[in-house]
Enzyme design. Sequence first.
Site, mmCIF file in Angstrom:
data_model
loop_
_atom_site.group_PDB
_atom_site.id
_atom_site.type_symbol
_atom_site.label_atom_id
_atom_site.label_comp_id
_atom_site.label_asym_id
_atom_site.label_seq_id
_atom_site.Cartn_x
_atom_site.Cartn_y
_atom_site.Cartn_z
ATOM 1 N N GLN A 110 2.035 -5.928 -0.414
ATOM 2 C CA GLN A 110 2.606 -4.976 0.306
ATOM 3 C C GLN A 110 4.055 -4.743 0.011
ATOM 4 O OE1 GLN A 110 1.747 -4.927 4.872
ATOM 5 N NE2 GLN A 110 0.972 -6.863 4.215
ATOM 6 N N ASP A 113 8.708 -5.524 -4.576
ATOM 7 C CA ASP A 113 9.113 -6.258 -5.771
ATOM 8 C C ASP A 113 8.128 -6.659 -6.779
ATOM 9 O OD1 ASP A 113 7.836 -8.896 -5.315
ATOM 10 O OD2 ASP A 113 9.283 -8.958 -3.400
ATOM 11 N N HIS A 128 2.106 -0.737 -1.295
ATOM 12 C CA HIS A 128 3.222 0.067 -0.970
ATOM 13 C C HIS A 128 4.260 0.446 -2.218
ATOM 14 C CE1 HIS A 128 2.432 -1.429 3.223
ATOM 15 N NE2 HIS A 128 1.515 -0.759 3.154
ATOM 16 N N CYS A 139 7.621 17.364 -8.491
ATOM 17 C CA CYS A 139 6.626 17.330 -9.070
ATOM 18 C C CYS A 139 5.629 16.116 -9.517
ATOM 19 C CB CYS A 139 6.734 18.030 -10.539
ATOM 20 S SG CYS A 139 7.792 16.730 -11.736
ATOM 21 N N GLY A 202 2.512 -14.285 4.764
ATOM 22 C CA GLY A 202 3.761 -13.927 5.158
ATOM 23 C C GLY A 202 3.853 -12.373 5.449
ATOM 24 N N THR A 203 2.785 -11.795 6.276
ATOM 25 C CA THR A 203 2.842 -10.315 6.872
ATOM 26 C C THR A 203 2.717 -10.386 8.370
ATOM 27 O OG1 THR A 203 2.074 -8.188 6.830
ATOM 28 C CG2 THR A 203 0.496 -10.315 6.434
ATOM 29 N N SER A 204 3.489 -9.721 9.057
ATOM 30 C CA SER A 204 3.424 -9.470 10.570
ATOM 31 C C SER A 204 2.025 -8.688 10.834
ATOM 32 C CB SER A 204 4.737 -8.660 11.163
ATOM 33 O OG SER A 204 4.642 -7.518 10.481
ATOM 34 N N ALA A 246 5.523 -19.936 2.970
ATOM 35 C CA ALA A 246 5.037 -19.819 1.703
ATOM 36 C C ALA A 246 5.295 -20.754 0.408
ATOM 37 C CB ALA A 246 5.227 -18.333 0.882
HETATM 38 C C1 BJW Z 1 7.206 -15.657 6.259
HETATM 39 C C2 BJW Z 1 8.272 -16.632 5.704
HETATM 40 C C3 BJW Z 1 8.120 -17.351 4.639
HETATM 41 C C4 BJW Z 1 8.953 -15.174 7.160
HETATM 42 N N1 BJW Z 1 6.739 -17.697 4.464
HETATM 43 N N2 BJW Z 1 5.908 -16.019 5.901
HETATM 44 C C5 BJW Z 1 -3.035 2.900 13.080
HETATM 45 C C6 BJW Z 1 -2.382 2.636 14.007
HETATM 46 C C7 BJW Z 1 -1.009 2.864 14.412
HETATM 47 C C8 BJW Z 1 -0.163 3.621 13.372
HETATM 48 C C9 BJW Z 1 -0.804 3.785 12.157
HETATM 49 C C10 BJW Z 1 -2.138 3.117 11.863
HETATM 50 N N3 BJW Z 1 -2.499 3.771 10.756
HETATM 51 C C11 BJW Z 1 -1.174 4.211 10.101
HETATM 52 C C12 BJW Z 1 -0.379 4.201 10.940
HETATM 53 C C13 BJW Z 1 1.038 4.682 10.473
HETATM 54 C C14 BJW Z 1 1.952 3.622 9.919
HETATM 55 C C15 BJW Z 1 1.816 2.518 10.858
HETATM 56 O O1 BJW Z 1 1.147 1.570 10.274
HETATM 57 N N4 BJW Z 1 2.618 2.171 11.837
HETATM 58 C C16 BJW Z 1 2.920 0.992 12.394
HETATM 59 C C17 BJW Z 1 4.349 0.594 12.244
HETATM 60 C C18 BJW Z 1 2.423 1.246 13.838
HETATM 61 N N5 BJW Z 1 1.349 3.564 8.638
HETATM 62 C C19 BJW Z 1 1.487 4.186 7.724
HETATM 63 O O2 BJW Z 1 2.223 5.417 7.892
HETATM 64 C C20 BJW Z 1 0.971 4.195 6.316
HETATM 65 N N6 BJW Z 1 0.285 5.428 5.798
HETATM 66 C C21 BJW Z 1 -0.711 5.914 6.116
HETATM 67 O O3 BJW Z 1 -1.499 5.453 7.408
HETATM 68 O O4 BJW Z 1 -0.951 7.245 5.783
HETATM 69 C C22 BJW Z 1 -2.195 7.969 6.176
HETATM 70 C C23 BJW Z 1 -2.240 9.097 5.559
HETATM 71 C C24 BJW Z 1 -3.458 9.352 4.721
HETATM 72 C C25 BJW Z 1 -3.490 10.419 4.041
HETATM 73 C C26 BJW Z 1 -2.469 11.298 3.880
HETATM 74 C C27 BJW Z 1 -1.403 11.138 4.572
HETATM 75 C C28 BJW Z 1 -1.146 9.950 5.249
HETATM 76 C C29 BJW Z 1 2.014 3.897 5.241
HETATM 77 C C30 BJW Z 1 2.910 2.486 5.605
HETATM 78 C C31 BJW Z 1 3.857 2.342 4.690
HETATM 79 C C32 BJW Z 1 4.746 1.227 4.907
HETATM 80 N N7 BJW Z 1 5.930 1.240 4.189
HETATM 81 C C33 BJW Z 1 6.757 -0.094 4.263
HETATM 82 C C34 BJW Z 1 8.206 0.346 3.625
HETATM 83 C C35 BJW Z 1 7.970 0.575 2.002
HETATM 84 C C36 BJW Z 1 9.004 0.849 1.178
HETATM 85 C C37 BJW Z 1 10.238 -0.293 1.416
HETATM 86 O O5 BJW Z 1 9.865 -1.449 0.965
HETATM 87 O O6 BJW Z 1 11.118 0.218 2.125
HETATM 88 O O7 BJW Z 1 6.383 -0.901 3.804
HETATM 89 S S1 BJW Z 1 7.354 -0.443 5.959
HETATM 90 C C38 BJW Z 1 7.431 -2.195 5.725
HETATM 91 O O8 BJW Z 1 6.438 -2.832 6.685
HETATM 92 C C39 BJW Z 1 6.918 -2.313 3.989
HETATM 93 C C40 BJW Z 1 6.130 -3.253 4.343
HETATM 94 O O9 BJW Z 1 5.190 -3.685 3.265
HETATM 95 C C41 BJW Z 1 5.348 -3.249 5.431
HETATM 96 C C42 BJW Z 1 4.594 -4.590 6.051
HETATM 97 O O10 BJW Z 1 5.616 -5.396 6.548
HETATM 98 P P1 BJW Z 1 5.417 -7.052 6.246
HETATM 99 O O11 BJW Z 1 5.169 -7.161 4.872
HETATM 100 O O12 BJW Z 1 4.379 -7.381 7.283
HETATM 101 O O13 BJW Z 1 6.758 -7.626 6.761
HETATM 102 P P2 BJW Z 1 7.266 -8.062 8.064
HETATM 103 O O14 BJW Z 1 8.870 -8.170 7.866
HETATM 104 O O15 BJW Z 1 6.962 -7.070 9.063
HETATM 105 O O16 BJW Z 1 6.748 -9.503 8.323
HETATM 106 C C43 BJW Z 1 7.118 -10.576 7.550
HETATM 107 C C44 BJW Z 1 6.360 -11.753 8.020
HETATM 108 O O17 BJW Z 1 6.582 -13.063 7.325
HETATM 109 C C45 BJW Z 1 6.566 -12.167 9.351
HETATM 110 O O18 BJW Z 1 5.155 -12.257 9.969
HETATM 111 C C46 BJW Z 1 7.344 -13.483 9.259
HETATM 112 O O19 BJW Z 1 6.921 -14.646 10.270
HETATM 113 C C47 BJW Z 1 6.669 -13.980 8.014
HETATM 114 N N8 BJW Z 1 7.477 -14.755 7.178
HETATM 115 N N9 BJW Z 1 9.572 -15.858 6.427
HETATM 116 C C48 BJW Z 1 5.979 -17.054 4.972
HETATM 117 N N10 BJW Z 1 9.131 -18.072 3.993
HETATM 118 ZN ZN ZN Z 2 9.964 17.035 -11.371
#
Ligand code: BJW
Ligand code: ZN
Length: 257
Positions: A110, A113, A128, A139, A202-204, A246
Amino acid sequence: MRYATEAELTSAISSLAEPLSRARHVVVFTGAGMSAESGVPTFRDALSGLWSRYNPEDLATPEAFAQDPALVWGWYEWRRAIVHQARPNAGHIAIAALAQKLPNLSVITQNVDDLHERAGTENVVHLHGYLDAPRCSVCQELAPPPEIYEVGEGAPADPPSCGKCGGLVRPGVVWFGEAIPEAAVKTAYDWAAHCDVWITVGTSGKVYPAAELPQVAQGFGALTVQINPESTPLDYQYDYCLVGTAAEILPRILLAV
Ligand code: BJW
Ligand code: ZN
């Protein structure tokens, strides 16, 4: 089941060696915690996570970019500079080494980087998007990533214009409300349905559709493993929850295989 003490971890990791060596396909599914020990901030960690200081609606939605492109572009350029300075950690390196030992290992990340690639892993799908692949917001033409330049945290920076249509160039990431790239989603579900071992690192597990992939893998019969120092809402889905980071746990798995 959770494995947290040294003795529990040692025994759990050694019992993973056999299924890993036997597996025809292993998938490692990573989130922001994978890169935390490289100095790249996570999103939801209480003190250090980006969302403890910023509101996702102001920065990670198409509406935010339409409202204030310079604020959003500057924030992503600040993060891109952090990633460029970061180096793969022992966890990224262990995954790349594991891919050399096992017949077929793929990474679904996800993360926006390129630390898996820089560690030497070749088979990586980005759900992502990718910070170094900006594109036109009108475009969709890919734009060259600008030279890395110093953007202060929170400082605005004007996005470049598209060479083809003059529209504003946007970060190459997937924001809330946007679809995951079709090819990435298709490959990820296909791998989830056909792998023998699935390792989440490492994902929540709070962002969908990515968060449902481990359950898909388990539903199709994969052995599922989670590596995280904290509990997640999806702990109950895993066969093994290895409590640790990790960079601590992945090199131990590599040594055991
Ligand atoms: C360690 C550690 C160490 C610490 N070692 N571990 C169903 C239900 C409800 C809502 C939705 C649903 N389906 C879709 C949605 C809406 C939405 C969503 O999920 N919302 C929720 C928040 C409720 N999803 C979307 O909008 C997605 N799109 C979609 O569904 O489109 C439908 C569609 C279809 C057709 C046409 C149009 C639309 C898109 C989601 C995009 C997410 N984008 C982001 C930003 C990316 C850009 C950026 O970088 O800025 O992606 S949000 C952010 O969260 C980023 C991440 O990839 C993503 C996940 O986060 P991640 O990786 O889990 O990080 P953290 O911080 O949450 O967790 C870190 C973890 O690591 C923790 O557990 C720590 O304990 C642990 N950790 N140190 C190992 N050293
Ligand atoms: Zn353009």
